[in-house]
Design an enzyme around this catalytic site. Structure first.
Site, PDB file in Angstrom:
ATOM      1  CB  CYS A  66       3.971   5.080   5.967  1.00 16.76           C
ATOM      2  SG  CYS A  66       3.813   4.240   4.391  1.00 16.76           S
TER       3      CYS A  66
ATOM      4  CB  CYS B 233      -0.056  -4.787   3.867  1.00 18.34           C
ATOM      5  SG  CYS B 233      -1.484  -5.503   4.661  1.00 18.34           S
TER       6      CYS B 233
ATOM      7  CG  ASP C 296       3.446  -1.195   4.577  1.00 16.73           C
ATOM      8  OD1 ASP C 296       2.622  -2.030   4.967  1.00 16.73           O
ATOM      9  OD2 ASP C 296       3.142  -0.079   4.110  1.00 16.73           O
TER      10      ASP C 296
ATOM     11  CB  CYS D 196       6.498   2.588  -0.195  1.00 16.41           C
ATOM     12  SG  CYS D 196       5.496   3.248   1.135  1.00 16.41           S
TER      13      CYS D 196
END
Lengths: 144, 395
Positions: A104, A35, A37, A60
């Site tokens: 996130c 994915c 992360d 990111c």
């Protein structure tokens, strides 16, 4: 870049609490490489209080900023208070995240919980499993 | 230092192109469809621009249709060829897995209308052979669409050979030459190209203008209904300033094509050599047949968006094929088509140079990029797992 708020950029450019805690009392790792992360949070815990928190993140800008902010938010907190932190609170503390980056902040919340769960598991402390996310089977990773 | 190394995304306009546009805005402001003198001056300027562009690619002026850019030209080319095919009962189309979305999404649309689309695999270096194309052509193939050069990984495809195969089999051949025009020689006759798309802002011309070349006798489907502009193939008053800017930019690029290619290739090779020294990194795309300005790398253990943000903070403008920069969950379809695993494709960086870039800039890039990669690896749990052997290195 206008993509992120000043707070996000600050935490991305100057992340707090980066690194590894040796002999950590609890370690949580969530997300996956596919994915894009992975977030890993290390906790030093004494008397049910988080003495120190550090993180390592592959991801990111907003993933790194969310990790940084989350570790700041839990340092010095009692475990039950750290467990109560939601991704929304992380987003608010960051001054907002773009819609497609909200996951996130979800990872940050889950990383905290996962580290606390690891601490409970290591100490043999009983807990309600429903309090913790089931990362392996979450929608985010199954979508890829 | 500010280094613009994202010329495959778009370029700065050349002063020649700006001057041509200003002339179009201030002096020949008429509508080319108007009968009066001012209108006819505009019509003449437009015709001269059309001729200039045609000359640059070995075509004739009436084979040039102005569009809003590369995407529109790709759409129109493919839909037109599909319509011709349908009239003959031919509904099979051959293309490649790493085309631009302007091509792939148009093909998706045709699939829903009953066309059969075959996307050729592009292998680890990202190319297809004329043999692959020939093997895929069937009795009912109405179109082969293969890009001249790939926008992300820079591979140049054997367009002339593919064109020859298509001509031999009587199949229409379209090439998306958006990354090639102004950078690589194009000769539509010699290369047996039937349809070709190009976009001005990739060669220092203005944005929002492009060309569809269609060989004489190929009927185009109009995507926009209205007036009789562009021989009924593209309604709407022509964007004359942009057309003049595009013609000036393309002519300038073609006049200096070889010297620019030599200069930019030299810078590219320095960058490739320098970045190759970063451990567990790999060049993406064809190492030999490669766009002069394209440098595309994957760095294991890091994610592209954070790489871009840090580079931006150092004045470096680049791009990446990571999911976070594409706005989707998946990284670039191009890198996946080359067989890069997801986790590696997330760590991609594309630098695209032009003749304005300098040796000093390349030195700066080679100083900053390895440092940023090293920093991001130092905070990456994935990198740590790779180093500690908990996860296998791919690169």
């Amino acid at each position: 870049m206008a993509l992120y708020t000043e707070t996000v950029m600050d935490h991305f450019m100057h992340p707090r609490n980066v690194g590894e805690i040796e002999n950590a009392d609890g370690i949580g790792e969530v997300g996956n490489a596919k994915c894009g992360d992975i977030m890993k949070i290390y906790l030093k815990i004494q008397d049910d209080v988080i003495q120190d928190a550090k993180f390592e993140t592959f991801g990111c800008g907003s993933a790194i900023a969310s990790s940084s902010m989350a570790t700041e938010m839990i340092k010095g907190k009692r475990l039950e208070d750290a467990m109560a932190i939601t991704n929304k609170q992380v987003v608010e503390a960051l001054g907002g995240l773009p819609t497609h980056k909200i996951h996130c902040s979800v990872l940050a919340e889950e990383a905290i919980k996962s580290a606390v769960k690891d601490y409970y598991d290591r100490r043999g402390i009983a807990y309600d499993a429903k309090q913790f996310p089931d990362c392996e089977n979450c929608e985010g990773c199954r979508m890829v | 230092m500010q280094v613009y190394a994202d010329n495959a995304a778009t370029t700065k306009m050349s002063s020649t192109a700006v001057q041509a546009m200003l002339y179009g805005m201030e002096k020949v402001y008429g509508n080319p469809s108007s009968l009066h003198t001012v209108g006819q001056q505009a019509a003449e300027a437009m015709q001269a621009a059309r001729q200039k562009i045609a000359s640059c690619i070995g075509a004739t002026a009436n084979e040039i249709t102005f569009t809003s850019g590369g995407s529109e030209a790709d759409n129109q080319a493919i839909l037109s060829a599909a319509a011709i095919g349908a009239r003959k009962g031919k509904k099979h189309i051959v293309s490649t897995a790493f085309e631009h979305h302007a091509v792939l999404h148009t093909l998706d649309q045709l699939k829903k209308q009953g066309y059969e689309v075959e996307l050729l695999p592009v292998g680890p270096i990202g190319t297809v052979t004329a043999q692959q194309v020939e093997d895929a052509i069937r009795e009912d193939t109405c179109l082969v669409s293969v890009m001249y050069a790939n926008n992300e990984v820079g591979s140049i495809l054997p367009i002339g050979e593919i064109g020859a195969v298509c001509r031999r089999h009587g199949v229409l051949f379209h090439t998306d030459a958006v990354q090639a025009a102004g950078h690589l020689a194009i000769q539509v006759e010699e290369q047996n190209i039937d349809l070709l798309s190009l976009s001005a802002h990739k060669f220092h011309g203005p944005k929002g203008i492009g060309v569809l070349y269609a060989r004489k006798g190929i009927p185009l489907v109009s995507l926009i209904q209205g007036g009789a502009q562009e021989r009924h193939k593209r309604a709407g008053t022509e964007n004359l300033p942009a057309i003049l800017g595009m013609a000036a930019a393309l002519e300038e690029a073609c006049d200096h094509l070889e010297e620019n290619a030599a200069k930019v290739s030299r810078l590219r090779d320095q960058l490739v050599e320098g970045l190759s020294r970063i451990p567990h990194s790999a060049l993406n795309g064809d190492p030999v047949h490669r766009l002069p300005g394209n440098v595309s790398f994957c760095f294991e253990g890091i994610e592209g968006e954070s790489l871009l943000l840090l580079l931006d903070s150092k004045g470096i403008c680049a791009s990446s094929g990571s999911a976070c920069t594409s706005g989707s969950l998946d990284p670039s379809h191009v890198l996946l088509a080359l067989g890069r695993p997801h986790e590696v494709a997330h760590g991609s960086l594309r630098l695209s140079l032009c003749a304005e870039n300098t040796e000093a800039e390349v030195e700066y890039l080679l100083k900053e990029i390895p440092a940023v990669v090293e920093y991001l690896r130092s905070i990456s749990p994935m990198w740590k797992d790779l180093v500690r052997g908990k996860r296998q290195f791919v690169l």
